[in-house]
Write an enzyme that holds these catalytic residues in place. Structure first.
Site, PDB file in Angstrom:
ATOM      1  CG  ASP A 117      -1.709   1.263   1.415  1.00 49.09           C
ATOM      2  OD1 ASP A 117      -1.674   2.123   0.503  1.00 49.09           O
ATOM      3  OD2 ASP A 117      -2.371   1.406   2.466  1.00 49.09           O
TER       4      ASP A 117
ATOM      5  CD  GLU B 142      -4.872   3.521  -2.508  1.00 47.56           C
ATOM      6  OE1 GLU B 142      -5.686   4.382  -2.143  1.00 47.56           O
ATOM      7  OE2 GLU B 142      -3.712   3.788  -2.861  1.00 47.56           O
TER       8      GLU B 142
ATOM      9  CE  LYS C  89      -1.662   6.965  -3.562  1.00 48.85           C
ATOM     10  NZ  LYS C  89      -2.227   6.130  -2.489  1.00 48.85           N
TER      11      LYS C  89
ATOM     12  CG  ASP D 148      -9.667   4.179   0.423  1.00 46.34           C
ATOM     13  OD1 ASP D 148      -9.189   4.835   1.368  1.00 46.34           O
ATOM     14  OD2 ASP D 148      -8.980   3.505  -0.356  1.00 46.34           O
TER      15      ASP D 148
END
Lengths: 606, 237
Positions: free
Chosen positions: A8, A167, A69, A189
Site C-alpha cells: 500500500d 485501494e 503521491k 476510502d
C-alpha cells in the site's frame, strides 16, 4: 513461483504485507510498527525514509519530501494551487514534475521508489529472502498516467509490479476474506490525499466492482491545511506576524494541525501550541471538535457527490447496499462516520484496521496471482471513460467508465486526402464533451501507406489491461500486418527515461551498499579499539613489554585506517590487531580465572 | 447469417472446428485444448451469445447470465495466467476483454436486442432511424414550447401555463414509454418462441422479418422519446 508481496503506497503512510498460510499479515519494521511514513529526506549524511525522514520535516523542510503521491502522473499546472505547501523547488520537464533537492533533480516516481525500496528491504529482512515481485495499490480513481507512474516507481525500486490494484477493491478482498459476506458492499476510502468510493457485488468468491468514483485530490492533507490556515490567520492578526512565506513554520503549523485533528477524533476539545520565531513567545489556541467539524464540513460533503454518482452508475439505491466498509485514516473522524451513515442509512463497518486493510488486500491479490488463492477473483472496472479526439475538438468515447477490465475497443481509421501518410491520434480520459476539458493521456501518429483517400484501413485496438493501464496496437487491414506505434505519454516518463532511472537506482544501490559496509567497518573498528584500550589498562602489566608495544602499534595502525574509507584496509588492520593482542586477552582470561578461583577448594570447580 | 437454420440452433454455430494454436490437435468450441490443456482464443466470429454459452434469445435469465459470466471469468481472467507463457497470457487478456464486452452487452435488455438485430440484420437493416412519423409534429411543438419556457419568465402567467403544458406532455410521453416497453417485452417473447420452434418455412420467415422490423422501430422510437423526456426532466425538474 517467487513470493509476491502486497504494498500500500499511501500519501501519508505506506505498508507492505504478505500471505502467511492463507492469512494476510502486515510486515513490521525493526521498531515493531508496520507503517512507514511516506516521507523521504535527503540529508548531508545520505537518504532517509520513513520515521527518521519525518523528523527532518521540521529540521530541513526544503530537502524533505512528503505526500509525493499527489504529484504522481501530474504536470506542474495540475498542482499550481497548492505549491505554497511544498517548500522545495518544483519544475516540469516533458510533462512530468521534477523536484530539486540538495541540487539534484528527481521525478515523483523516483521519490516513490525510495519508499518502495524501504518496504522491499523491510520485507526482505523479515522474510529472509529476496523480494522482486509486488502488487501495488493505487486510488481507484487514478487515471492512466498516475497508474503508469506508480508502475514506473516499482521498476525503479527493483520491483516487478505484477498488478496495480485499486485501494478500495483491495480492502474489499481483505474484508471478504475475513467476513465471508455475500451481497453488495460500498467501500468508502478516505485517505491522506485521495478519496474513493467503490460499489461491489460479492458472490461465491467473485468480487465484481459495479461502479467506482472519487477525487484524487481530496484527503486528510486538505483537512490539516484548513486547520493550518486558521492558525496562520490568527497568528497574523494577533501578532502581525506572517508565517506564510516561511516553509519551516508552514510545516510546524501543518504538523500541529494534523496532531490536533487526530486527537479530536477521540476528544471533544484540544489545545494547539505553536512556538513563534524570534522569541515572540508561544501561540496557543483551543479547538473543539465542533469547530473542526464546521471548518471542514464542506470537504466531507465533497465526498458524498461521488458516492451518489457511483450508486447511480451501479443502478442501486443506498438502501440496496448491505454493508458500508470504511478504509483510510480520515474515516476515523466522527463527522465522516456520521455523514456516511446518513447517506447509506446504516452503521458503517469498521472492525478492520483502516490503516492496514489495503495492504492486507494487496497481499491477498498477490496470493491469487501466485496461484495460492484460487477461489477468489476480483473483477474491477476502469474509473474514467477512454476516448479519442475527433473533428471539432470533441471527445469520442471508446470505453465508457465503469467498464469491467480487461476491456478493449477497436476503431477503424482511414485517410481524407489522396496520398496522406499519417493520421494523428490523441487519446483522452474523462467524462466531458470537449477534448480540452478531459485529461490528455497520449498522442501518436498512425503510419499509413500513400494511397487514394479512404482506401487505407488501419484498425487500432485500445486495450485497458487488468491494471487499468492502456495499450494501443494497430493493424493494417489491407496487408494484415501489425504496426508498431510509438505512443508519447502526455504526463509520463518515456521508456528511456525510466530505464535511465532504473540504472541510476542500481548505481545508488551499489553506492548505498558500499557506504553501509564502510559505516559498519568503522563501527566495528571503533568497538575493537575501545575494547583493546580497556584490556591494555586492565591487563597491560600481565604481558611482556614487546607485546604491549606491538599492540599499541597495531592500535594506531587501525585508528588511522578507520579514518580512511577503504573497508578492506580497516578489516585487515582489525584482524592484525586481534592477532597481536591475543597474548593480552589470554593473559587477562587466565588472570580473571585465577582470581575467580582464589579462596575456593578444587572440588568446587570440578 | 440470414439463414434460419443458423439462428434456430445456436449450438451448431460455434461448433466450427479449428486447430489448437499450440499442439495443432482439433478443438471444437471448447476453451481449453483437450490434449495440451492450453487456453484457446475466442474466435472473432463468435457472437456474444455463444461466447457466454447461451442460445440467441431476447429473454435471458439474469441469474443464468451472471453464472455463465462468472464461470467463464474464472476460466479466462489474466489473474490466473501469470505463471503461463506469454502467448497464453495474451490469449487470456483478449478472451477476458471479449467476455466482458459480451456480458456488458447482453446484460442490458435493450443493448441485447440491438445487438441481436445487428446479428440477424437482413431486411430489418433498412429501417430508418428518423423520428417516428406520428410523433414528429407533436415533438416539434414540444420543442417550441420548451424553448419558449426556457427563454421566458417562469413566474409569469405565461410561464405557468407553459409549465403546465410541459408537465402534461411529459406525463403523456412517459405513458408512451411504458407502452413501448410493454410491447417490446411481448415482441421479445414472440421472437424467442419463434426461434424455439425453429421452423424454416415461408410463413415463419415472414413472421420473423415482421418481428425484427417492429422491434427495431420501437427501439428507435424509444431512444427518441427518451431524449425528449430527459430534456423535459432537465428543464422542469
Amino acid at each position: 513461483m517467487a513470493r509476491i508481496v502486497g504494498i500500500d503506497l499511501g500519501t501519508t503512510n505506506s505498508l507492505v504485507a504478505y500471505m502467511d498460510k492463507g492469512v494476510p499479515r502486515v510486515i513490521p519494521g525493526a521498531d515493531g510498527r508496520p507503517m512507514v511514513p511516506s516521507v523521504v529526506a535527503m540529508t548531508d549524511h545520505g537518504l532517509l525514509v520513513g520515521d527518521e525522514a519525518k523528523e527532518h520535516l521540521l529540521r530541513s523542510p526544503d530537502r524533505t519530501v512528503y505526500s509525493i503521491k499527489r504529484f504522481m502522473g501530474k504536470g506542474l499546472a495540475d498542482v499550481q494551487s497548492e505549491l505554497a505547501y511544498f517548500p522545495y523547488t518544483l519544475t516540469e520537464q516533458g510533462g512530468v514534475i521534477r523536484i530539486t533537492l540538495n541540487g539534484k533533480t528527481y521525478s515523483p516516481p523516483q521519490i516513490s521508489a525510495m519508499i518502495l525500496k524501504e518496504l522491499k528491504q523491510r520485507a526482505e529482512a523479515y522474510l529472509e529472502e529476496e523480494i522482486t515481485k509486488a502488487v501495488i495499490t493505487v486510488p481507484a480513481y487514478f487515471n492512466d498516467s498516475q497508474r503508469q507512474a506508480t508502475k514506473d516507481a516499482g521498476l525503479i525500486a527493483g520491483l516487478e509490479v505484477l498488478r496495480i490494484i485499486n485501494e478500495p477493491t483491495a480492502a474489499s478482498l481483505a474484508y471478504g476474506l475475513q467476513e465471508k459476506t455475500q451481497g453488495t458492499i460500498a467501500v468508502y476510502d478516505f485517505g491522506g490525499g485521495t478519496f474513493d468510493i467503490s460499489i461491489l457485488k460479492l458472490k461465491q468468491g467473485i468480487f465484481e466492482v459495479l461502479a467506482t468514483n472519487g477525487d484524487t485530490h481530496l484527503g486528510g492533507d486538505d483537512i490539516d491545511r484548513r486547520i493550518a490556515d486558521l492558525l496562520l490567520d490568527e497568528i497574523r492578526s494577533a501578532y502581525g506576524l506572517d508565517l506564510g512565506p516561511s516553509p519551516d513554520y508552514m510545516q510546524v503549523l501543518r504538523l500541529e494541525a494534523e496532531r490536533a485533528k487526530i486527537r479530536l477524533s477521540d476528544e471533544l476539545k484540544t489545545l494547539l501550541t505553536v512556538e513563534l520565531p524570534d522569541g515572540r513567545g508561544r501561540f496557543t489556541r483551543e479547538l473543539t471538535r465542533d469547530q473542526l467539524e464546521s471548518l471542514v464540513a464542506d470537504l466531507i460533503e465533497r465526498t458524498l457527490a461521488p458516492c451518489r454518482s457511483a450508486l447511480k452508475d451501479a443502478g442501486l439505491t443506498p438502501q440496496q447496499i448491505d454493508e458500508v466498509v470504511l478504509v483510510g485514516g480520515s474515516t476515523r473522524m466522527p463527522l465522516v462516520r456520521r455523514r456516511v451513515q446518513e447517506l447509506f442509512g446504516k452503521q458503517p463497518h469498521c472492525h478492520l484496521n483502516p490503516d492496514e486493510v489495503v495492504a492486507l488486500g494487496a497481499a491477498v491479490q498477490a496470493d491469487i496471482l501466485s496461484g495460492g488463492t484460487t477461489d477468489m477473483l476480483l473483477l474491477d472496472v476502469t474509473p474514467l471513460s477512454l476516448g479519442i479526439e475527433t473533428m471539432g475538438g470533441v471527445m469520442s468515447c471508446l470505453i465508457p467508465r465503469n467498464t469491467t477490465i480487461p476491456a478493449n475497443a477497436k476503431e477503424m481509421f482511414t485517410t481524407y486526402v489522396d496520398g496522406q501518410t499519417g493520421v494523428d491520434i490523441h487519446i483522452l480520459q474523462g467524462e466531458r464533451e470537449l477534448a480540452k476539458d478531459n485529461r490528455s493521456l497520449a498522442r501518436f501518429r498512425l503510419k499509413v501507406p500513400p494511397l487514394p483517400a479512404g482506401v487505407p484501413r488501419i484498425e487500432v485496438t485500445f486495450l485497458i489491461d487488468a491494471n487499468g493501464i492502456l495499450h494501443v496496437t494497430a493493424k493494417d487491414m489491407r496487408t494484415g500486418r501489425q504496426q508498431s506505434i510509438e505512443v508519447k505519454p502526455s504526463y509520463g516518463l518515456s521508456e528511456t527515461e525510466v530505464e535511465r532511472m532504473i540504472e541510476e537506482s542500481f548505481k545508488f544501490a551499489k553506492e548505498d551498499v558500499a557506504s553501509r559496509k564502510l559505516i559498519e567497518a568503522r563501527l566495528d573498528a571503533g568497538s575493537l579499539l575501545a575494547a583493546t584500550e580497556k584490556s591494555l589498562s586492565e591487563g597491560g602489566h600481565l604481558v611482556p613489554d614487546d607485546v604491549r608495544t606491538a599492540v599499541r602499534a597495531a592500535v594506531s595502525a587501525l585508528a588511522s585506517a578507520k579514518e580512511g574509507d577503504d573497508v578492506r584496509t580497516i578489516r585487515t588492520r582489525m584482524a592484525e590487531l586481534e592477532q597481536t593482542a591475543k597474548p593480552l586477552s589470554v593473559a587477562l582470561m587466565d588472570d580473571s580465572l585465577k582470581r575467580g578461583l582464589e579462596g575456593k577448594k578444587l572440588s568446587d570447580v570440578t | 447469417m440470414n439463414q434460419p437454420s443458423l439462428s434456430s440452433g445456436s449450438r451448431n454455430v460455434q461448433m466450427a472446428r479449428s486447430m489448437c494454436w499450440h499442439c495443432q490437435s482439433e478443438v471444437a468450441g471448447e476453451y481449453f485444448c483437450e490434449r495440451c490443456v492450453k487456453v484457446q482464443p475466442v474466435s472473432k466470429e463468435t457472437d456474444y451469445f455463444t461466447c457466454l454459452g447461451l442460445p440467441r434469445r431476447l429473454t435471458i435469465d439474469p441469474a443464468l447470465l451472471e453464472a455463465k459470466y462468472y464461470e467463464r471469468s474464472r476460466a479466462f481472467h489474466p489473474d490466473f495466467y501469470l505463471n503461463k507463457t506469454e502467448a497464453e497470457q495474451a490469449i487470456s487478456l483478449d478472451n477476458a476483454a471479449t467476455l466482458n464486452t459480451a456480458y456488458r452487452t447482453l446484460r442490458d435488455p435493450v443493448q441485447r436486442a440491438e445487438y441481436l438485430l445487428d446479428l440477424e440484420a437482413g431486411s430489418a437493416k433498412t429501417i430508418r432511424t428518423s423520428p417516428p412519423a406520428d410523433l414528429f409534429e407533436e415533438i416539434l411543438d414540444l420543442q417550441d414550447t420548451l424553448d419558449a419556457y426556457r427563454a421566458g419568465d417562469h413566474s409569469s402567467e405565461t410561464g405557468r401555463q407553459l409549465r403546465a403544458r410541459l408537465e402534461a406532455e411529459r406525463g403523456a410521453l412517459e405513458r408512451r414509454q411504458a407502452e413501448m416497453e410493454d410491447e417490446l417485452q411481448k415482441l421479445f417473447v414472440e421472437w424467442d418462441a419463434l426461434q424455439d420452434r425453429g421452423e424454416a418455412d415461408d410463413p415463419s420467415r415472414m413472421e420473423r422479418d415482421r418481428l425484427l422490423r417492429r422491434i427495431r422501430e420501437i427501439l428507435s422510437n424509444r431512444t427518441y422519446v427518451k431524449n425528449i423526456v430527459n430534456d423535459l426532466v432537465e428543464t422542469i425538474g
